[in-house]
Scaffold this motif. Structure first.
Motif, PDB file in Angstrom:
ATOM      1  N   LEU A  30       2.956   3.399  -0.156  1.00  0.00           N
ATOM      2  CA  LEU A  30       2.307   3.629   1.140  1.00  0.00           C
ATOM      3  C   LEU A  30       0.919   4.228   0.975  1.00  0.00           C
ATOM      4  O   LEU A  30      -0.007   3.890   1.710  1.00  0.00           O
ATOM      5  CB  LEU A  30       3.183   4.510   2.031  1.00  0.00           C
ATOM      6  CG  LEU A  30       4.550   3.922   2.393  1.00  0.00           C
ATOM      7  CD1 LEU A  30       5.326   4.882   3.277  1.00  0.00           C
ATOM      8  CD2 LEU A  30       4.415   2.570   3.046  1.00  0.00           C
ATOM      9  N   SER A  31       0.750   5.091  -0.004  1.00  0.00           N
ATOM     10  CA  SER A  31      -0.579   5.652  -0.281  1.00  0.00           C
ATOM     11  C   SER A  31      -1.545   4.552  -0.717  1.00  0.00           C
ATOM     12  O   SER A  31      -2.718   4.548  -0.339  1.00  0.00           O
ATOM     13  CB  SER A  31      -0.498   6.726  -1.368  1.00  0.00           C
ATOM     14  OG  SER A  31       0.235   7.835  -0.919  1.00  0.00           O
ATOM     15  N   LYS A  32      -1.039   3.614  -1.515  1.00  0.00           N
ATOM     16  CA  LYS A  32      -1.874   2.494  -1.975  1.00  0.00           C
ATOM     17  C   LYS A  32      -2.280   1.609  -0.796  1.00  0.00           C
ATOM     18  O   LYS A  32      -3.433   1.173  -0.713  1.00  0.00           O
ATOM     19  CB  LYS A  32      -1.133   1.685  -3.030  1.00  0.00           C
ATOM     20  CG  LYS A  32      -0.966   2.440  -4.339  1.00  0.00           C
ATOM     21  CD  LYS A  32      -0.062   1.715  -5.306  1.00  0.00           C
ATOM     22  CE  LYS A  32       0.199   2.586  -6.531  1.00  0.00           C
ATOM     23  NZ  LYS A  32       1.249   2.052  -7.379  1.00  0.00           N
ATOM     24  N   ILE A  33      -1.342   1.363   0.115  1.00  0.00           N
ATOM     25  CA  ILE A  33      -1.659   0.576   1.312  1.00  0.00           C
ATOM     26  C   ILE A  33      -2.704   1.309   2.146  1.00  0.00           C
ATOM     27  O   ILE A  33      -3.649   0.710   2.653  1.00  0.00           O
ATOM     28  CB  ILE A  33      -0.380   0.308   2.148  1.00  0.00           C
ATOM     29  CG1 ILE A  33       0.522  -0.675   1.409  1.00  0.00           C
ATOM     30  CG2 ILE A  33      -0.718  -0.202   3.542  1.00  0.00           C
ATOM     31  CD1 ILE A  33       1.882  -0.860   2.041  1.00  0.00           C
ATOM     32  N   GLU A  34      -2.533   2.622   2.255  1.00  0.00           N
ATOM     33  CA  GLU A  34      -3.469   3.446   3.015  1.00  0.00           C
ATOM     34  C   GLU A  34      -4.879   3.366   2.420  1.00  0.00           C
ATOM     35  O   GLU A  34      -5.855   3.152   3.133  1.00  0.00           O
ATOM     36  CB  GLU A  34      -2.956   4.892   2.993  1.00  0.00           C
ATOM     37  CG  GLU A  34      -3.581   5.806   3.995  1.00  0.00           C
ATOM     38  CD  GLU A  34      -2.859   7.145   3.991  1.00  0.00           C
ATOM     39  OE1 GLU A  34      -2.007   7.339   4.876  1.00  0.00           O
ATOM     40  OE2 GLU A  34      -3.125   7.965   3.100  1.00  0.00           O
ATOM     41  N   LYS A  35      -4.969   3.505   1.102  1.00  0.00           N
ATOM     42  CA  LYS A  35      -6.278   3.463   0.421  1.00  0.00           C
ATOM     43  C   LYS A  35      -6.925   2.091   0.511  1.00  0.00           C
ATOM     44  O   LYS A  35      -8.147   1.979   0.546  1.00  0.00           O
ATOM     45  CB  LYS A  35      -6.128   3.886  -1.038  1.00  0.00           C
ATOM     46  CG  LYS A  35      -5.875   5.366  -1.192  1.00  0.00           C
ATOM     47  CD  LYS A  35      -5.645   5.754  -2.636  1.00  0.00           C
ATOM     48  CE  LYS A  35      -5.254   7.220  -2.716  1.00  0.00           C
ATOM     49  NZ  LYS A  35      -4.758   7.593  -4.033  1.00  0.00           N
TER      50      LYS A  35
END
Length: 81
Positions: A30-35
């Motif tokens: 989810l952090s990767k999607i956010e970034k």
């Protein structure tokens, strides 16, 4: 002709049993999607990385099973006349 019998699988139960939510959290998905800016409004709020931190708790407390039990409980059970 041969008959292939398919076994029915409860997807949500498997997600919980396999601790998929914890795996998603540990992977940082989810952090990767956010970034990457895939879901604009959610990233601006930092919502995905916040949710990601809570996923292991959802597994630990079996939130999926609890939710399924509540949803499958007849509405009349909640009324005390």
């Amino acid at each position: 002709a041969t008959s292939v019998r398919m076994q029915q699988v409860d997807l949500l139960e498997r997600v919980e049993t396999l601790k998929v939510l914890t795996a998603v959290s540990k992977s940082g998905l989810l952090s990767k999607i956010e970034k990457a800016g895939v879901l604009s409004q959610l990233e601006k709020q930092g919502a995905l990385s916040q949710v990601e931190k809570l996923l292991p708790l959802a597994d630990d407390y079996r939130v999926i099973s609890l939710t399924k039990t509540i949803v499958n409980t007849p509405p009349s059970t909640f009324y005390f006349a």
